[in-house]
Enzyme design. Sequence first.
Site, PDB file in Angstrom:
ATOM      1  N   LYS A   7      38.740  34.280  40.006  1.00 55.47           N
ATOM      2  CA  LYS A   7      38.708  35.699  40.383  1.00 55.47           C
ATOM      3  C   LYS A   7      39.662  36.474  39.478  1.00 55.47           C
ATOM      4  CE  LYS A   7      39.243  38.637  44.540  1.00 55.47           C
ATOM      5  NZ  LYS A   7      39.641  38.621  45.973  1.00 55.47           N
ATOM      6  N   SER A  35      36.402  40.635  48.998  1.00 54.98           N
ATOM      7  CA  SER A  35      36.479  41.138  47.647  1.00 54.98           C
ATOM      8  C   SER A  35      36.177  40.104  46.565  1.00 54.98           C
ATOM      9  CB  SER A  35      37.875  41.702  47.395  1.00 54.98           C
ATOM     10  OG  SER A  35      38.850  40.679  47.541  1.00 54.98           O
ATOM     11  N   SER A  37      38.586  37.756  52.345  1.00 56.60           N
ATOM     12  CA  SER A  37      37.956  37.978  51.038  1.00 56.60           C
ATOM     13  C   SER A  37      37.410  36.735  50.363  1.00 56.60           C
ATOM     14  CB  SER A  37      38.926  38.672  50.087  1.00 56.60           C
ATOM     15  OG  SER A  37      38.997  40.040  50.396  1.00 56.60           O
TER      16      SER A  37
END
Lengths: 103, 491, 481
Positions: free
Chosen positions: B84, B159, B183
Amino acid sequence: MPVSAADVAAAAALARLQLEPGAAAGLARELESILAHVETLAAAHVDGIPPTASAADVPAALRADVPAPEGLQVPLEAMAPAWRDGFFTVPRLAAHRGDRSHE
Amino acid sequence: MSDALHRRSIAGIAGDVASGVQQATAVVRAALSDIVRCESGPDRLNAVISYDHDAAVADAAAMDRRAAAGDSALPLAGVPVAIKDNICTLGLPLTCGSRILAGYEPPYEATAVQRLRAAGAVVVGKTNLDEFAMGSSTEHSAFGPTLNPMDRGRVPGGSSGGSAAAVAAGWVPAALGSDTGGSVRQPAAFCGVVGLKPTYGRVSRYGLVAYASSLDHVGVFGRTVADAAAVLDVIAGHDPLDATSVRAEQPALSGAIRHAASRGQLPLQGIVAGVPDEYFPDWVEDGVRAACSTALDTLRELGATIRPVSLPSTRYALPSYCVLATAEASSNLARFDGVRYGVRTRDAATVDVLWELSRSAGLGAEVRRRIILGTHVLSAGYHDRYYVQAQRVRARIRHELDDVLASGIDVLFTPTTPAPAFAPGTHAGDAWGSFQSDVFTVAANLAGLPALSQPVGRSGGLPVGGQLIASRWREDVLVRVAAALETGLAA
Amino acid sequence: MSDAAHARHEAVIGLEIHVQLRTRTKLFCGDTVAFGGAPNTRVCPVCLGLPGALPVVNALAVELAVRTALGLGCTVHETSRFARKHYFYPDLPKGYQITQHDEPIATGGSLDIRRPGERRIRIRRVHLEEDAGRSLHDRFDGCTAVDLNRAGVPLVEIVTEPDLRSPAEARAFLDRLKQTLQYLDVSDCDMEKGSLRVDANISIRASGGASSGARTELKNLNSFSSVERALEWETARQARAVGKGGVVEPETLLWDADRGEARSMRSKESGSDYRYFPEPDVPPVSLSADLIASIAAALPEMPAAKESRLRASYGLPAGDASVLSADRHLADWFEAVAQQTGDGKASSNWVLTHVLGWLNQRGLSINEIPFTPARLAELIGLVLDGTISVTAGRSVFREMAESGKNARDIVAARGLAQVRDDEQIEVWVDTVVARYPDEVMRYRAGAAQVFGFLMGRLMKESAGTADPRRASELLRRRLDE
Ligand SMILES: [Mg+2]
Ligand SMILES: [Zn+2]
């Protein structure tokens, strides 16, 4: 609890964010709608419960006072938006008088 | 078949690469070829926002040399992983999905990434996210939205939507994400993969860009429970660079999974799964409810005892999270001031103007809204009413969960989200709605408990996630139950 | 300001002192701490505030803060916590300072001052925090240069209660505090390097009255004398304002030492809401009672205790004890000398007169002295046992200090040992009596004061080596014949 445009403007100023002209009122309504949910917290039974700041409750592990300079794999001047003779440079403070005003 | 090399299990890939049966370069090329083909074509998912093909192949070649030299400590030998893009890696930019970091390349690497590389994994790309991890849909990225590979008309969740999508698309067997309010678990549920958030303090946060430090966790996506567990095994453990990382014993999770599999006909004999009533309100979507019922039936068939439990503070979790996360975010994002790194407005006469213009231009609308909210709840006159009260409620939620998990309950089972993946734009203009899909996941962040989302069925063709929550440091229980359930549901 | 205003008002002063702790590395990262050097060379992801970096507390900084607190009589708390204090400044990398707020490491101490009168000043709290970087406003034209070498350097902030009643008291407090911190060996306390920085807040009230007016804060006080002068200036300014029937506005003032006046910083905009909250990246600091007790047990003797012990153990007058105890190293040096000579007063005289005089002439500190206490003790011993005269002793001292040779060798080489041999002394008596017949006659006629003159000639004749006591006996015997 109502949120005013002035509240939003004050928070934005503290956070150093610029508000578009007229944006404060709309943001105030959004914040108010979120805080309406937050207000339910007042009904939670928390008497005698100390606030907890963390999910961890272990004490801090301390570091020995031994130099351990961490090498930077990218030079500072490559990341600095403005750099001169080894210094980061910025325009002067609006309140600049030639002295420091740290709290 | 060479293009399926990277679609095998981690144990399969690493075993073959470590023993020289397979080349890491071949596995990594296969993964990159999928990524490049999809992301540069018209049907791109926009899940991977940066990669360096040649550098990744070179890393793989170095990995092959280590294997050839007899390096035996390579549990992830040749395993392609995606990271990420709020986690620092050397050699690739760090964007956090924001304009404000344009041109920034971190001069150091996150501890979790270092550990992945040391174990033989090869980083093949950085994945898209809601800007600074603030969001639940990966729509709020300066690099555009990520699509859900299961249904391109739906969001992948967020996210960590890019990491979830990259795993769901089959490009990588595992990816790192971050989980502050759900997330990792929520996008895992939306994309039909496994998402594992460890105990707070289990994995170092050093190099993870903070959204809300007391709630942030590095988490793992995997195609299977075993794959997620194999990655967590590698990245877990005390880090002297993170004062909140804990020296806790961790038995190898892969062992816990084998243990589950090797039991008799009832692998979950003795396990008690608690089902909190508060996580099944009437507004849970029917398909989600049905999939969860099936999962509970399966758990029962596997030998587990199902027991109803009550967590009455559940309704306070989201409001409490909303206050604490935004308060900490307003603090954590103060460093993006255009002075030392990142973008800066050129035409500012004073540094005060420079701060305002750089931050306002560099940070997106959702991030600015959360910073203003977080600043407001911390400011004089509101601090006690909002921030301190939320801290007290957080303590209460935590005690409640700890008490239930200490009362003979091994794991809690809940839906990960009240509904499957939603369509883009669903929460536009609805400030509270953007927090809403984290309603079942935030409690584990507030309490710091290990939690996992795994696919438990489908609703209207979309994946449904079931969530397991265990006691602090009991990731072994979590993956043992999850692995058994995974097998049981597949049967 | 009129004398009447002085009489009607008294100052209410509190001080905040930031002291740099003498660690090798910064408070939250492994960069070294040093003064000067090329800018931005002692920095890392943590103190640059790079995204993703995390602070880890320096154990020695905690220990030195505990030592400071215990030395100031504070209660050290078994659990303390760091907090974030938010504001924007170009050299504050994270947009917040990691400090302590609700739960400081220690509270509730005191420090006694002697001058102008004996007083006990209460210490409200002692807490740990990180320093900011440096903004150089005059390095380049039109912009500010930022150097982060100092960012993250460990400080203790010491906050007094508003117990000080005059600028002179504030000055006396700071002298005592600095002395105490040096005794504790927690900081070099060098104001020129910024290792000790003082802010003051001050209000005035009717003498002995209860109600205080608004408080102003004085910053940019670069020396103890600046503190005293600035407080005097501000006391007068407030008294004038009140005298004219006005009110004192709360504000922050910056002292300009060159002009001898303070000016107002721009009135605080909305920017002074610090939004403190507990630092989530640093768990609470936990100090066991045992650890605190062991640090307490290892504390050095404090200045006041040392002063009274020097008086009692070595029979020193108050003045000597006070000067010697002003500096822990000086007192230690003195004690090493006195223990060897066994004569406290003589040792004190030598240290205060000769040693300090010699050091002062050269601008040296006691730590830079080129000879050991044992060397001086040897010299004092030679004087005390009459081997050499006091006069010769002074000259030997100078040579010893300059050359590093020991006293006995110098005495031997220069033939300075006193002559006590009667036969040799009689030779010098003969010479003097023969050379000054008029003076001898005047003495014998009753002018007793002439003896001193003749004695002086005799000593000169002997080049200072005659034992004065025996020489005086033999000379008198001859004259009185
Ligand atoms: Mg301070
Ligand atoms: Zn540093």
